[in-house]
Scaffold this active site. Sequence first.
Site, PDB file in Angstrom:
ATOM      1  N   TRP A   1      42.934 -93.151 -27.026  1.00 50.36           N
ATOM      2  CA  TRP A   1      42.993 -92.032 -27.965  1.00 50.36           C
ATOM      3  C   TRP A   1      41.886 -91.027 -27.658  1.00 50.36           C
ATOM      4  O   TRP A   1      42.094 -89.820 -27.716  1.00 50.36           O
ATOM      5  CB  TRP A   1      42.816 -92.521 -29.392  1.00 50.36           C
ATOM      6  CG  TRP A   1      44.044 -93.057 -30.039  1.00 50.36           C
ATOM      7  CD1 TRP A   1      45.335 -92.876 -29.641  1.00 50.36           C
ATOM      8  CD2 TRP A   1      44.106 -93.839 -31.236  1.00 50.36           C
ATOM      9  NE1 TRP A   1      46.200 -93.514 -30.508  1.00 50.36           N
ATOM     10  CE2 TRP A   1      45.472 -94.113 -31.492  1.00 50.36           C
ATOM     11  CE3 TRP A   1      43.141 -94.354 -32.108  1.00 50.36           C
ATOM     12  CZ2 TRP A   1      45.889 -94.867 -32.588  1.00 50.36           C
ATOM     13  CZ3 TRP A   1      43.554 -95.108 -33.199  1.00 50.36           C
ATOM     14  CH2 TRP A   1      44.913 -95.356 -33.437  1.00 50.36           C
TER      15      TRP A   1
ATOM     16  N   ALA B   1      53.657 -98.137 -31.484  1.00 52.36           N
ATOM     17  CA  ALA B   1      54.568 -97.015 -31.699  1.00 52.36           C
ATOM     18  C   ALA B   1      53.839 -95.684 -31.778  1.00 52.36           C
ATOM     19  O   ALA B   1      54.481 -94.644 -31.935  1.00 52.36           O
ATOM     20  CB  ALA B   1      55.368 -97.232 -32.980  1.00 52.36           C
ATOM     21  N   ASP B   2      52.515 -95.687 -31.657  1.00 49.89           N
ATOM     22  CA  ASP B   2      51.752 -94.460 -31.813  1.00 49.89           C
ATOM     23  C   ASP B   2      52.026 -93.482 -30.677  1.00 49.89           C
ATOM     24  O   ASP B   2      51.904 -93.818 -29.494  1.00 49.89           O
ATOM     25  CB  ASP B   2      50.257 -94.784 -31.855  1.00 49.89           C
ATOM     26  CG  ASP B   2      49.415 -93.550 -32.087  1.00 49.89           C
ATOM     27  OD1 ASP B   2      49.389 -93.084 -33.239  1.00 49.89           O
ATOM     28  OD2 ASP B   2      48.819 -93.043 -31.124  1.00 49.89           O
ATOM     29  N   VAL B   3      52.395 -92.264 -31.039  1.00 49.53           N
ATOM     30  CA  VAL B   3      52.729 -91.241 -30.047  1.00 49.53           C
ATOM     31  C   VAL B   3      51.515 -90.893 -29.192  1.00 49.53           C
ATOM     32  O   VAL B   3      51.623 -90.693 -27.984  1.00 49.53           O
ATOM     33  CB  VAL B   3      53.286 -89.977 -30.745  1.00 49.53           C
ATOM     34  CG1 VAL B   3      53.459 -88.844 -29.750  1.00 49.53           C
ATOM     35  CG2 VAL B   3      54.610 -90.289 -31.429  1.00 49.53           C
TER      36      VAL B   3
END
Length: 412
Positions: free
Chosen positions: A408, A366-368
């Site tokens: 990331w 769910a990490d944007v």
Amino acid sequence: METTDRNGAAQEEASRLRIELPELFSWPAVLGYLARSSDEALYRVDGSEVTKLFEREGELALVRFRCRDDVHALEAEFVPIGTDASEPEPAAPAAGRAGPTSARTIGGLPATASAADSSPSAAPSAAAAAPAALSAARPASEPAPEDPASGLPPAAPVAPTSAAEPSAARPALEPADPPAPAAARPSPAMQAHVRRYAEEWFDLDRDLAPFYRLAAADPLLKEAAETFRGLRMVGIPDLFEAACWGIIGQQINLPFAYALKKRFTESFGRSVRHGGWTYWCFPKPAAVAALEPSDIAALQMTTRKSEYLIGVARHVAAGELDKRELAAAGWSAAEKRLTAVRGIGPWTAHYVMMRCLRMAEALPAADVGLQHAIRVQAGLERKPTEPEVREHARAWAGWEAYATFYLWRTLY
């Protein structure tokens, strides 16, 4: 004379640790990652060295890390600091005084810089070597994902305080008894602690060859793996710190999260001064457990997050959340135990499992930021949904955490 020489050599040996490095390790890549925010409060990057303060059972140690390329080893040097220099600063200033951020410098940059100054451009050139295709920054207006544990609707990003404004008033708390001053010759227990911390911090005991073979065949990972080759997943070995960082980062953009962590650390953590710099330890669970939500909310933290941080501190201080037990419990059981804690939803749990428990299967789907990185690397018109992220991650089986970490890294 021979005895004196032998004693001198023994003292020097006691003040240094040599930590063997695995073959696939790049110190410049690690430095680039560590230097990505000017608001980092827990270590200082200076050229090719990293200095960090450690505390273990009252003993303080200031350690400077550098890489010995000639022997492919990481050297940890215990920096001598006298009794006067190591007096801990108060946990919080008296009401009405300017907060700690008003007169601090962290990482060589003024600590009064606002969270917006934590942009990728603030990092040194070592962090800026990625090609343009890998340097798409997360939009500053884009909040981090909502953690389902919070029960709150997605929030708009909160604007950081301006550098020209005084920081929020800190609660007038009585500082705890100071720990013993740091010494040039650390105890054997501190030496062992620092060695193990470094091994976990830089994930030194993992063989990355299988990950690079996987990444070479994956269109989303191939370029990142080539650009950041040798970058280990930089961890957060302390369970309480990892959980707090996950909670602090809920629903806000990354620069403001760094600003809040810095305020939290400088309000409730311990510090020493050396060479004109202040070095900080992350607050201890027992110290945070004794706070009231209003104490933390004064730092521009929401009341709900303040409650979460205090609640997690009480769980850790009471031994109800234990790193060794969670690691031994296995992936599924650890997720279940973490999400049973108020304030820790699936996103935060997987973050802790990645950065602290070092579970390679952890995937904060769910990490944007992860969704945005996939969108950029895949050339999509929109961010993938959580189920679509999981579908992409099927190709990363056993390496989901590393794939997430490398994606990331393309953002900042």
